[in-house]
Design an enzyme around this catalytic site. Structure first.
Site, short mmCIF file in Angstrom:
data_model
loop_
_atom_site.label_atom_id
_atom_site.label_comp_id
_atom_site.label_asym_id
_atom_site.label_seq_id
_atom_site.Cartn_x
_atom_site.Cartn_y
_atom_site.Cartn_z
N HIS A 124 33.19 42.24 42.01
CA HIS A 124 33.78 42.92 43.17
C HIS A 124 32.72 43.76 43.84
O HIS A 124 31.83 44.30 43.17
CB HIS A 124 34.96 43.80 42.74
CG HIS A 124 35.82 44.24 43.88
ND1 HIS A 124 35.52 45.34 44.65
CD2 HIS A 124 36.97 43.72 44.40
CE1 HIS A 124 36.45 45.48 45.59
NE2 HIS A 124 37.34 44.52 45.45
N ASP A 130 42.07 39.00 42.53
CA ASP A 130 42.28 37.68 43.11
C ASP A 130 42.38 36.58 42.06
O ASP A 130 42.90 35.50 42.33
CB ASP A 130 41.15 37.33 44.08
CG ASP A 130 41.04 38.32 45.22
OD1 ASP A 130 42.08 38.57 45.86
OD2 ASP A 130 39.95 38.86 45.45
#
Length: 435
Positions: free
Chosen positions: A317, A374
């Site tokens: 991320h 996700d």
């Protein structure tokens, strides 16, 4: 402490010294409530002739905000001070939306009033329903969502005057309620089914599921576990500080553009594959591994090969240098949902093996490549029955209260001005036109 911004007041000792040649410049230093510190450079160009260069704004604070706090190194996410773990466990999306937009959790009376306001504005103008006739059935739902949200501003023109708080509150409720209707109608358009109008006897998420999956020919029962899962997914996506789409909403809003147009711009920013399209990319990757029959271990080795273009989607991320706190929550919820639905999804098994393999491999551990939110959200949406091209739409539904909260905060900030980044020009110097 500044009660409005939540930041420490600057003192004479809070300054940084910048040395440029034989000149020194004093720059104020500010600190946030969690100890984050920032050097204020707003007067740097005026005093020194220099600007700062920061491609992608990776080290530039665009504002002081009290909406959301992230500590990427420690894996912390809080909305208005509340840990995401506690909100995921105890709250629902309507309550979390109120928290983000108004700054505090609602009391029972405030909650009921807010819930009723959302119910009251669930329908879209009937003329807008006919807009869908002009879109091809192959149109991407995000394109439809952005266009329809912008279209709301043509029906509710009072939003053009953002100085009236009553009208702004009405606009906020309209947006939060109508966007799910617009999204559900987009889905029905894509599969050739008739639109299902809202049923205001249902909850916020229950009503959305009803509009998505009910057909006139038979009754539809909202599964409480599916509704619970959707609430959780929307909460986990509700805000994430100054990301690309939120920064877009703020930038467009800095021109005093109406809220509908700002949210439409945020939707288009979210549509990008580098931003909201990530959960769709995860599922596409899992499908690729499954359809090719490739072993997970072999695929991981391909990812590690510096000569390969393969990437492990759903890991790592931009902000988190530790485990994404939302991923821990969503992994448990994914297992619970699929067990409840009795889904035996081969893609989930591939996802589990990918996670186990990557988390035991020093290549990924050393690079802090942990699963993010996700990684599992796409599998949950798939289990619910939401198609891949609707995943980013679901992300937009969840992020809406965060966008609204930042737009409202920006409007009330006395330091706000139209956003106008600088640049370093690298083109040709002055040259004459040939005659």
């Amino acid at each position: 402490m500044d009660p409005k911004t939540g930041t420490e007041n600057q003192t004479k000792q809070d300054k940084a010294i910048l040395q440029l040649g034989d000149k020194q410049f004093e720059l104020p230093v500010f600190a946030g409530t969690e100890g984050e510190r920032a050097i204020d450079i707003r007067h740097l160009r005026k005093e020194s002739g220099y600007i700062t260069l920061d491609p992608g704004y990776v080290n530039t604070g665009m504002t002081r905000s009290s909406v959301c706090f992230i500590d990427g190194e420690e894996g912390i996410l809080r909305y208005r001070g509340y840990p995401i773990e506690e909100l995921a466990e105890n709250s629902n999306f309507v309550e979390t939306s109120f928290l983000l937009i108004h700054g505090d959790l609602p009391d029972p009376e405030q909650y009921e009033k807010f819930r009723q306001e959302l119910r009251q504005h669930s329908m879209i103008h009937e003329d807008m329903r006919h807009f869908y006739d002009g879109f091809p059935s192959s149109a991407h739902p995000m394109a439809i969502l952005s266009a329809m949200v912008l279209g709301l501003s043509t029906f509710y023109t009072e939003s053009d005057n953002p100085e009236h708080d009553d009208d702004t509150n009405l606009t906020v409720c309209r947006l939060l309620s109508k966007v799910r209707t617009i999204a559900a109608f987009s889905f029905k358009k894509s599969i050739g089914q008739p639109f299902i109008y809202p049923d205001n006897s249902l909850s916020y998420c229950g009503n959305f599921l009803h509009m998505m999956f009910r057909v006139p020919a038979e009754p539809y029962h909202v599964d409480p576990e599916v509704e619970r899962a959707l609430n959780l997914l929307l909460i986990l996506h509700a805000d994430h500080e100054q990301n690309c789409s939120t920064a877009t909403v703020r930038m467009v809003g800095s021109a005093q553009t109406n809220l509908y147009a700002c949210i439409s711009a945020g939707i288009t920013a979210l549509w990008g594959s580098r931003h909201g399209g990530a959960n769709q990319a995860v599922l596409e990757q899992l499908n690729m591994i499954h359809n090719s029959g490739q072993e997970v271990d072999r695929f991981v080795e391909t990812v590690k090969d510096k000569n390969s273009n393969a990437r492990l989607m759903g890991f790592g991320h931009r902000v988190y240098k530790n485990y994404d706190p939302r991923a821990k929550i969503i992994k448990e919820a994914c297992d619970r949902l699929l067990d409840h639905l009795g889904v035996q999804d081969p893609l989930l098994e591939i996802a589990r093996r990918l996670e186990e393999t990557a988390l035991s491999d020093s290549y990924f551990i050393d690079r802090n490549l942990y699963p993010n939110v996700d990684f599992y959200s796409g599998i949950m949406y798939r289990a619910i029955g939401i198609p891949t091209d609707m995943f980013t739409v679901m992300f937009a539904l969840g992020r809406l209260p965060g966008w609204i909260a930042h737009w409202l905060e920006m409007r009330s900030d006395p330091d706000d001005r139209i956003h106008r980044p600088r640049q370093i020009y690298t083109g040709p110097q002055k040259r004459s036109y040939p005659v």
